[in-house]
Design a protein around this motif. Structure first.
Motif, PDB file in Angstrom:
ATOM      1  N   VAL A   1      40.729  39.645  46.203  1.00  0.00           N
ATOM      2  CA  VAL A   1      41.776  40.661  46.352  1.00  0.00           C
ATOM      3  C   VAL A   1      41.256  42.034  45.938  1.00  0.00           C
ATOM      4  CG1 VAL A   1      44.026  41.429  45.475  1.00  0.00           C
ATOM      5  CG2 VAL A   1      43.691  39.036  46.107  1.00  0.00           C
ATOM      6  N   ASP A   2      40.546  42.086  44.810  1.00  0.00           N
ATOM      7  CA  ASP A   2      40.013  43.362  44.316  1.00  0.00           C
ATOM      8  C   ASP A   2      38.956  43.936  45.259  1.00  0.00           C
ATOM      9  OD1 ASP A   2      41.676  43.130  42.161  1.00  0.00           O
ATOM     10  OD2 ASP A   2      40.124  42.477  40.752  1.00  0.00           O
ATOM     11  N   LYS A   3      38.063  43.078  45.749  1.00  0.00           N
ATOM     12  CA  LYS A   3      37.020  43.542  46.667  1.00  0.00           C
ATOM     13  C   LYS A   3      37.616  44.039  47.979  1.00  0.00           C
ATOM     14  CE  LYS A   3      32.892  42.784  44.741  1.00  0.00           C
ATOM     15  NZ  LYS A   3      31.819  43.805  44.660  1.00  0.00           N
TER      16      LYS A   3
ATOM     17  N   LYS B   1      42.812  31.176  40.364  1.00  0.00           N
ATOM     18  CA  LYS B   1      41.421  30.998  39.961  1.00  0.00           C
ATOM     19  C   LYS B   1      40.666  30.279  41.068  1.00  0.00           C
ATOM     20  CE  LYS B   1      42.369  30.781  34.996  1.00  0.00           C
ATOM     21  NZ  LYS B   1      42.249  29.966  33.762  1.00  0.00           N
ATOM     22  N   LEU B   2      39.420  30.632  41.223  1.00  0.00           N
ATOM     23  CA  LEU B   2      38.583  29.994  42.231  1.00  0.00           C
ATOM     24  C   LEU B   2      37.413  29.317  41.525  1.00  0.00           C
ATOM     25  CD1 LEU B   2      38.258  29.581  45.280  1.00  0.00           C
ATOM     26  CD2 LEU B   2      36.709  31.525  45.276  1.00  0.00           C
TER      27      LEU B   2
ATOM     28  N   HIS C   1      48.881  40.697  44.767  1.00  0.00           N
ATOM     29  CA  HIS C   1      50.064  39.884  44.536  1.00  0.00           C
ATOM     30  C   HIS C   1      50.601  40.150  43.139  1.00  0.00           C
ATOM     31  CE1 HIS C   1      46.824  37.624  42.734  1.00  0.00           C
ATOM     32  NE2 HIS C   1      46.318  37.342  43.912  1.00  0.00           N
ATOM     33  N   PHE C   2      51.650  39.449  42.769  1.00  0.00           N
ATOM     34  CA  PHE C   2      52.339  39.750  41.517  1.00  0.00           C
ATOM     35  C   PHE C   2      52.104  38.683  40.461  1.00  0.00           C
ATOM     36  CE2 PHE C   2      53.807  43.003  43.957  1.00  0.00           C
ATOM     37  CZ  PHE C   2      54.687  42.647  44.965  1.00  0.00           C
ATOM     38  N   SER C   3      50.938  38.046  40.511  1.00  0.00           N
ATOM     39  CA  SER C   3      50.576  37.043  39.523  1.00  0.00           C
ATOM     40  C   SER C   3      49.082  37.119  39.284  1.00  0.00           C
ATOM     41  CB  SER C   3      50.965  35.635  40.001  1.00  0.00           C
ATOM     42  OG  SER C   3      50.460  34.662  39.110  1.00  0.00           O
TER      43      SER C   3
ATOM     44  N   SER D   1      42.748  29.424  48.410  1.00  0.00           N
ATOM     45  CA  SER D   1      42.308  29.761  47.051  1.00  0.00           C
ATOM     46  C   SER D   1      41.369  30.953  47.043  1.00  0.00           C
ATOM     47  CB  SER D   1      41.611  28.550  46.418  1.00  0.00           C
ATOM     48  OG  SER D   1      42.499  27.469  46.292  1.00  0.00           O
ATOM     49  N   LEU D   2      40.458  30.995  48.022  1.00  0.00           N
ATOM     50  CA  LEU D   2      39.516  32.117  48.101  1.00  0.00           C
ATOM     51  C   LEU D   2      40.240  33.430  48.338  1.00  0.00           C
ATOM     52  CD1 LEU D   2      36.702  33.361  48.356  1.00  0.00           C
ATOM     53  CD2 LEU D   2      36.714  32.729  50.770  1.00  0.00           C
ATOM     54  N   ILE D   3      41.132  33.452  49.317  1.00  0.00           N
ATOM     55  CA  ILE D   3      41.819  34.689  49.690  1.00  0.00           C
ATOM     56  C   ILE D   3      42.761  35.148  48.588  1.00  0.00           C
ATOM     57  CG2 ILE D   3      43.440  35.701  51.356  1.00  0.00           C
ATOM     58  CD1 ILE D   3      42.165  33.788  53.450  1.00  0.00           C
ATOM     59  N   ASP D   4      43.303  34.195  47.826  1.00  0.00           N
ATOM     60  CA  ASP D   4      44.210  34.536  46.731  1.00  0.00           C
ATOM     61  C   ASP D   4      43.488  34.897  45.439  1.00  0.00           C
ATOM     62  OD1 ASP D   4      46.440  34.200  48.259  1.00  0.00           O
ATOM     63  OD2 ASP D   4      46.899  32.182  47.543  1.00  0.00           O
ATOM     64  N   SER D   5      42.191  34.629  45.363  1.00  0.00           N
ATOM     65  CA  SER D   5      41.462  34.871  44.119  1.00  0.00           C
ATOM     66  C   SER D   5      41.432  36.360  43.784  1.00  0.00           C
ATOM     67  CB  SER D   5      40.034  34.338  44.231  1.00  0.00           C
ATOM     68  OG  SER D   5      39.277  35.106  45.146  1.00  0.00           O
TER      69      SER D   5
END
Length: 404
Positions: A65-67, A379-380, A373-375, A57-61
């Motif tokens: 991703v932006d950071k 949420k975290l 990613h494409f979505s 969840s953290l890595i996908d947040s």
């Protein structure tokens, strides 16, 4: 020596391996958990996603991703390069810009190879590559995460544009709406150019505008820089058509002063160092590279590079800059579209690049490695952050005890 002294002595080496230890458990501030993962490349991060759900969840947040993307852009932009072979089934290959001479390129394997078969490059933005396939399909591909998404086909094209048309496509990022967009120009010649815009957030195509039929595009694929897409075009003389992704409207820009605006098949547009560059090629003489200085669609140019012919590169048909080295001391140049060379501008020296495992004929595209990613549904929650913190502490403790 009493038992308490023995335990204290045995545990003392662990004090140097972490920020602190309390009751036999190694503790790490939650901010450090985020920062530690932030410094990992994409490939190790994808492995870390498998450790547990909170880590995933953290890595996908979106925040992470932006950071991670921002850090990559600031420290090592355009670090990756993709090759598409013109032979051998249009295979795709990947490599790092700085290791072109040191390692063999990696060929994509199935099933990704099958999905991308026959596709050609449109452009790249924030680690996402846009591809055009079978003259109808638009694909988004993240080479680092190996994810592909096929976009829906526009269904809002009026009959006059469907009967007699030619397509042009561009891909970029709208920072105002934080949305990735694909722009498609359908030119009916008589009716003008109809512009449709695809939004990744809404997964829909919308009609933007119709451009006058007095303009003719000279490029199939637009290039993206600073919030806008750019095409070489002609309106009597040559111009540059800029399409702002924020307001979804076009602007006409003149070419740099001193460039012959009537010559055919001599100019091209590229992106270098995240800026728009115009290639002004004079056969058997020289090539000038003009760089657009200002952001947005304001028109201000400076001559970035001039390559004489014959010169240190010998004879060539066309040359353009591809990327800086990580140290930014050298520039990777593409020569005639089928070979590369490193150019040291301070010493005025070149070093030929020999790429192992690559066919002789190919197209290339640079990109920045990212987790994009494409979505936008990830949420975290605070609860997940606390779980990540606990898992990270336990993981560090386990590694520390293992080393001891």
């Amino acid at each position: 020596m009493n038992p308490s002294q023995s335990n204290s002595t045995a545990s003392s080496p662990a004090q140097t391996l972490g920020p602190g230890k309390l009751n036999g458990t190694l503790h790490c501030p939650i901010e450090s958990v985020f920062e530690i993962l932030l410094r990992l490349p994409v490939k190790p991060l994808l492995r870390c996603r498998c450790v547990c759900k909170p880590w995933c969840s953290l890595i996908d947040s979106k925040k992470f991703v932006d950071k991670h993307l921002q850090r990559n852009i600031e420290s090592n932009p355009d670090s990756g390069i993709i090759f598409r072979a013109y032979t051998e089934g249009n295979n795709f290959y990947m490599a790092d810009v700085d290791s072109l001479n040191d390692s063999t390129v990696m060929e994509l394997a199935d099933p990704l190879k099958t999905q991308l078969y026959g596709a050609v490059f449109v452009g790249s933005c924030n680690g996402v590559v846009c591809l055009w396939k079978d003259e109808t399909d638009v694909l988004l591909w993240n080479p680092a995460t190996r994810k592909v998404r096929v976009l829906p086909i526009p269904n809002n094209i009026p009959i006059p544009f469907m009967l007699m048309q030619s397509d042009a496509v561009g891909f970029g990022y709208d920072h105002l709406s934080e949305d990735y967009k694909v722009v498609r120009f359908v030119d009916s010649q008589l009716q003008g150019i109809m512009v449709s815009v695809y939004s990744l957030k809404s997964n829909t195509w919308t009609r933007a505008e119709t451009i006058t039929n007095t303009i003719r595009l000279r490029m199939n694929f637009g290039i993206f820089a600073n919030g806008a897409l750019y095409w070489l075009a002609a309106k009597g003389a040559h111009i540059i058509l800029a399409f702002d992704l924020g307001v979804e409207r076009h602007t006409e820009l003149p070419l740099p002063a001193g460039v012959n605006k009537t010559e055919e098949n001599r100019m091209g547009l590229i992106v270098f160092n995240r800026c728009v560059c115009l290639i002004d090629h004079y056969p058997d003489s020289h090539t000038d590279i003009w760089m657009k200085n200002e952001n947005g669609v304001d028109n201000s140019w400076s001559k970035f590079l001039a390559v004489e012919q014959p010169g240190i590169l010998g004879s060539f048909k066309i040359v353009w800059p591809v990327a800086f080295s990580q140290t930014r001391n050298n520039i990777l140049l593409a020569v005639d579209g089928d070979k590369f060379t490193w150019y040291d501008s301070e010493r005025n020296e070149v070093k030929k690049v020999i790429i192992q495992g690559l066919p002789g004929s190919y197209a290339s595209l640079v990109y920045t490695e990212s987790l994009v990613h494409f979505s936008y549904d990830f949420k975290l929650e605070l609860e997940d952050l606390l779980k990540v913190y606990i898992y990270m502490c336990n993981f560090i403790s386990m590694v520390t005890n293992f080393r001891l």
